[in-house]
Design a protein around this motif. Structure first.
Motif, mmCIF file in Angstrom:
data_model
loop_
_atom_site.group_PDB
_atom_site.id
_atom_site.type_symbol
_atom_site.label_atom_id
_atom_site.label_comp_id
_atom_site.label_asym_id
_atom_site.label_seq_id
_atom_site.Cartn_x
_atom_site.Cartn_y
_atom_site.Cartn_z
ATOM 1 N N ALA A 178 30.444 48.793 36.488
ATOM 2 C CA ALA A 178 30.137 49.130 35.098
ATOM 3 C C ALA A 178 29.748 47.888 34.298
ATOM 4 O O ALA A 178 28.797 47.911 33.509
ATOM 5 C CB ALA A 178 31.337 49.819 34.455
ATOM 6 N N ILE A 179 30.496 46.795 34.485
ATOM 7 C CA ILE A 179 30.186 45.556 33.761
ATOM 8 C C ILE A 179 28.853 44.995 34.230
ATOM 9 O O ILE A 179 28.018 44.575 33.412
ATOM 10 C CB ILE A 179 31.313 44.524 33.951
ATOM 11 N N THR A 180 28.626 44.996 35.538
ATOM 12 C CA THR A 180 27.367 44.481 36.086
ATOM 13 C C THR A 180 26.169 45.240 35.525
ATOM 14 O O THR A 180 25.171 44.644 35.091
ATOM 15 C CB THR A 180 27.377 44.577 37.626
ATOM 16 N N ASN B 97 44.919 53.072 43.989
ATOM 17 C CA ASN B 97 43.701 53.147 43.172
ATOM 18 C C ASN B 97 43.083 51.774 42.904
ATOM 19 O O ASN B 97 42.067 51.686 42.226
ATOM 20 C CB ASN B 97 44.031 53.829 41.835
ATOM 21 N N ILE B 98 43.702 50.713 43.420
ATOM 22 C CA ILE B 98 43.220 49.353 43.122
ATOM 23 C C ILE B 98 41.766 49.163 43.548
ATOM 24 O O ILE B 98 40.922 48.695 42.764
ATOM 25 C CB ILE B 98 44.109 48.295 43.816
ATOM 26 N N ALA B 99 41.438 49.526 44.784
ATOM 27 C CA ALA B 99 40.074 49.301 45.289
ATOM 28 C C ALA B 99 39.058 50.086 44.477
ATOM 29 O O ALA B 99 37.995 49.564 44.105
ATOM 30 C CB ALA B 99 39.995 49.676 46.765
ATOM 31 N N ASN B 100 39.357 51.353 44.201
ATOM 32 C CA ASN B 100 38.436 52.192 43.427
ATOM 33 C C ASN B 100 38.217 51.626 42.032
ATOM 34 O O ASN B 100 37.066 51.495 41.578
ATOM 35 C CB ASN B 100 38.995 53.608 43.321
ATOM 36 N N ARG C 106 48.734 35.978 43.491
ATOM 37 C CA ARG C 106 47.456 36.021 42.765
ATOM 38 C C ARG C 106 46.320 36.048 43.784
ATOM 39 O O ARG C 106 46.170 35.125 44.586
ATOM 40 C CB ARG C 106 47.324 34.794 41.859
ATOM 41 N N LEU C 107 45.538 37.107 43.737
ATOM 42 C CA LEU C 107 44.448 37.293 44.690
ATOM 43 C C LEU C 107 43.116 37.360 43.970
ATOM 44 O O LEU C 107 42.897 38.249 43.149
ATOM 45 C CB LEU C 107 44.661 38.594 45.482
ATOM 46 N N SER C 108 42.215 36.430 44.259
ATOM 47 C CA SER C 108 40.864 36.444 43.700
ATOM 48 C C SER C 108 39.926 37.208 44.622
ATOM 49 O O SER C 108 40.017 37.089 45.845
ATOM 50 C CB SER C 108 40.341 35.013 43.528
ATOM 51 N N ASP C 109 39.017 37.997 44.035
ATOM 52 C CA ASP C 109 38.001 38.625 44.867
ATOM 53 C C ASP C 109 36.973 37.576 45.281
ATOM 54 O O ASP C 109 37.047 36.403 44.872
ATOM 55 C CB ASP C 109 37.380 39.845 44.187
ATOM 56 N N HIS D 88 38.756 48.562 40.892
ATOM 57 C CA HIS D 88 38.067 47.268 40.974
ATOM 58 C C HIS D 88 36.567 47.472 41.112
ATOM 59 O O HIS D 88 35.769 46.893 40.357
ATOM 60 C CB HIS D 88 38.617 46.477 42.164
ATOM 61 N N ASP D 89 36.168 48.309 42.054
ATOM 62 C CA ASP D 89 34.740 48.498 42.311
ATOM 63 C C ASP D 89 34.037 49.180 41.137
ATOM 64 O O ASP D 89 32.910 48.796 40.770
ATOM 65 C CB ASP D 89 34.541 49.331 43.578
#
Length: 556
Positions: free
Chosen positions: A443-445, A432-435, A320-323, A437-438
Motif C-alpha cells: 500500500a505504501i509503495t 497475520n504478521i506476513a499478510n 528485533r527483526l529487519s526485513d 507486512h506484505d
C-alpha cells in the motif's frame, strides 16, 4: 536538571549543534538518488525563525497576570522561540509545517510550572477561562499529540511544559517501585535511578529527548520492552491534575475492585488531565547485557524464530527483526561507499553460505544475571540456528546498541534535500504478521508511486518487528521518498491514508506505541467500536466538562 530549550532545534530533531550524519559531500547521497530513481536531490532548507511572523497572542493581559501569579514571571513565556518550539511535535507531518514557517498553530503562551499544585491551578484557570491547555513534555510526539490546537476557531491556546518537574520523590527498594515527577527526561531519570542500583529499563528511540509523563500518556514502548514492558505494564499509579481536582489512581499490586483505572491514564494523551507524577516498577541493574546478530535467509524464517522464542518463554530483553529492504538500507547508509577488500570478502562469504539473495538481520538482546543471560543466549541461538540463521556474534549488537538513539537525526539532512522520511507502526497476531507486512508495504509503495515528482521516481519502504508477545508482535515501517514540493502535505495525506486503511482492513491496530494524537483519530472508531467510543467520550465529558484538555486529540 532539565534541557535548555534554546539548545534544541525548534523545527527538527536534537541539539542545534549536533554533528550532521549526512553532510553534503557524503557518498551515500549518490546511492540514495539511484535508489529513489531521481535525477537530482534539490536543496530545500528550512525557513529561519527570524523570517517568520507569528500570529498575535490571543491571551489577555489579565490571564497572563493570573498565570504569573501562579508560577512566577519567568515561568510564563510568550517569545517567538518558545511559541515556535511548542507549536507542534516532531512527526514528518509536523516538520512540513515547521520547516516552511507555517506557525498558525502556535500556542499563545507557554507556562513552566514547578509543582503539582501550580499545574492544578493552571488547569483550573484554563477551565474557568475556556482556554485550550496542551500538556507538553519532551515534545517528541509523531502523531500530532502535542500540537497547539484551539477548542474552536480563534480560541486561545496555552501550552503547559512539565520539564521543570524532575524530582524522584521516593525509591522503594523493598517493593521495587519509584515515585517520580512526570517532567523528567529519560537520561536524568536513569542517571538518578542507577545511582541507587536500579533501572526503569524504558529506552524508546526518543529516550534522550522525551519524558516519563509523555511515555505514559502515549502508552509508549522501550526497545527492551520484552523484559521491562510497555508503559501500561510498568505503570503502578498516576497522579493527574484535572479540571475537577487531583486524581490519583490505585496503587495496589492487584485488585478485583472493578477495572484498573491506570489503563485509562496510559494512552490518555493529556485529554483527561496533566500527569504530574507516577509510581513505576523498577528493577535491579542487570549484571550482564548481551546483544548479538543473526542473519536469516527470509523474513518468514526470522518471524518464526521470534515466535518460537516467545512461546518458549525465554527471558529476552529484545528481539528485533529487519526485513530485507531495511537490512540493506541501513547497511548501505552506514557504508562509506568505498567498497574495499573487507566488504568484498563479506559478500563472498555470505554467498558461499547461501545468503546472497535478500538476507534479514535479527538482533537479540539479553539482560539480567550472568547465569540467566548465558542460558537464554544459548537457547535463542539454538532456535535461530535450527531455522537456518547465520550467527554474526556480538559485533552487530554492539553497533546497534551504541547508535540506537541516532536514527531520528538522519531525517533533518534528508529533508534538507527534498526527501520525505516517515514512520508508522502497528501490531497483529503471529498468524497475520506476513499478510499485514506484505499488504502495508504494498500500500505504501503504490501510494508513493502515485505521488512522486518525477515519472521514474519511487520510494524505499522497509519494516521491522521490534516488540513481541506470546500472541503476536509489532511491525514498524519506515519509508523514504522524493517529496512533491508543490503539494507536500497532500502527498503525505495520501500515503498515510493508504497505509492506515490497509492496517485497519487487515487486522492491525492503528498504533502500537506512538499513540493516537490528531493523526490517527479517523481510524480509532473502527478499532474501538461504537460502544467503546461512547465510553471514552463519556469519560472525557466527566473529567473535562468544558473540553479544554488537549482538544482535537484521541477523540477528535
Amino acid at each position: 536538571m532539565t534541557i535548555d530549550r534554546t539548545t534544541l532545534r525548534w523545527n527538527g530533531w536534537g541539539p542545534v549543534k549536533q554533528e550532521n550524519p549526512l553532510p553534503a559531500d557524503a557518498p551515500q547521497w549518490a546511492w540514495i538518488e539511484e535508489a529513489l530513481g531521481v535525477s537530482r536531490l534539490p536543496s530545500t532548507p528550512a525557513v529561519a525563525l527570524h523570517d517568520i511572523r507569528l500570529p498575535h497572542s490571543r491571551l489577555s493581559e489579565d490571564v497572563l497576570g493570573k498565570l504569573r501569579s501562579i508560577c512566577g514571571d519567568n515561568q510564563v513565556r510568550a517569545d517567538d522561540y518558545e511559541r515556535a518550539f511548542h507549536a507542534r511535535g516532531k512527526s514528518y507531518h509536523d516538520l512540513l509545517y515547521l520547516r516552511a514557517g507555517k506557525l498558525d498553530m502556535a500556542p499563545d503562551a507557554v507556562v513552566y510550572p514547578r509543582s503539582a499544585d501550580e499545574v492544578l491551578a493552571i488547569v483550573k484557570l484554563c477551565a474557568e477561562e475556556d482556554i485550550a491547555l496542551i500538556p507538553f513534555g519532551g515534545g517528541s510526539s509523531v502523531v500530532g499529540g502535542v500540537n497547539a490546537m484551539p477548542k474552536s476557531l480563534g480560541g486561545a491556546v496555552l501550552t503547559l511544559d512539565t520539564t521543570l518537574m524532575t524530582r524522584i520523590i521516593q525509591i522503594d527498594k523493598v517493593s521495587m517501585t519509584a515515585r517520580i515527577e512526570a517532567g523528567i527526561y529519560g537520561p536524568h531519570l536513569e542517571e538518578q535511578l542507577q545511582s541507587h542500583g536500579v533501572t526503569l529499563g524504558h529506552y524508546p528511540q526518543s529516550f534522550p529527548l522525551s519524558t516519563l509523563g509523555g511515555w505514559i500518556a502515549a502508552r509508549g514502548a522501550g526497545q527492551q520492552s520484552n523484559r521491562y514492558g510497555k508503559a501500561e505494564k510498568w505503570l503502578v499509579s498516576a497522579k493527574l491534575a484535572t479540571p475537577k481536582g487531583f486524581w490519583t489512581t490505585e496503587a495496589t499490586p492487584a485488585s478485583a475492585a472493578g477495572p484498573n483505572l491506570n489503563q485509562l491514564v496510559a494512552g490518555s494523551e493529556g485529554t483527561l488531565g496533566v500527569i504530574v507524577e507516577a509510581t513505576v516498577k523498577i528493577h535491579d541493574l542487570p549484571e550482564r547485557k548481551d546483544y548479538r546478530g543473526y542473519l536469516f535467509k527470509t523474513f518468514a524464517q526470522g518471524v518464526e524464530a521470534a515466535r518460537r522464542i516467545n512461546h518458549a518463554e525465554i527471558p529476552v530483553a529484545m528481539v528485533r527483526l529487519s526485513d530485507a529492504p531495511e537490512t540493506y538500507f541501513f547497511q548501505a547508509l552506514s557504508s562509506s561507499g568505498s567498497g574495499g577488500l573487507k566488504s568484498k570478502l563479506q559478500r563472498m562469504y555470505l554467498k558461499m553460505k547461501g545468503f546472497d539473495d535478500a538476507p534479514c538481520l535479527m538482533l537479540i538482546g539479553h539482560e539480567g544475571s550472568k547465569e540467566t543471560v548465558v542460558w537464554a543466549q544459548e537457547q535463542t541461538e539454538a532456535i535461530c540456528k535450527r531455522l537456518g540463521a547465520l550467527a554474526l556474534g556480538t559485533g552487530p549488537g554492539k553497533r546497534w546498541y551504541h547508535g540506537r538513539f541516532n536514527g531520528p537525526a538522519v531525517r533533518d539532512p534528508m529533508m534538507d534535500r527534498g526527501l520525505g522520511v516517515e514512520t508508522l507502526e502497528t501490531s497483529t497476531r503471529w498468524s497475520n504478521i506476513a499478510n499485514l507486512h506484505d499488504k502495508v508495504v504494498g500500500a505504501i509503495t503504490d501510494a508513493i508511486a502515485a505521488n512522486v515528482p518525477e515519472q521514474n521516481a519511487r520510494g524505499i519502504v522497509m519494516a521491522h518487528v521490534s516488540h513481541s508477545y506470546p500472541d503476536g508482535a509489532s511491525l514498524y515501517f519506515t519509508f523514504v521518498f522524493p517529496r512533491q514540493l508543490d503539494r507536500e502535505v497532500e502527498q503525505w495525506q495520501a500515503i498515510k491514508r493508504a497505509a492506515s486503511d490497509t492496517i485497519e482492513m487487515n487486522g492491525g491496530t492503528i498504533s502500537h506505541h506512538h499513540g493516537v494524537g490528531a493523526d490517527h483519530v479517523p481510524w480509532l472508531g473502527e478499532e474501538k467500536g461504537e460502544i467503546g467510543m461512547s465510553i471514552l467520550r463519556a469519560t472525557k465529558r466527566e473529567m473535562d466538562p468544558k473540553g479544554v484538555m488537549n482538544p482535537g486529540k484521541v477523540l477528535g
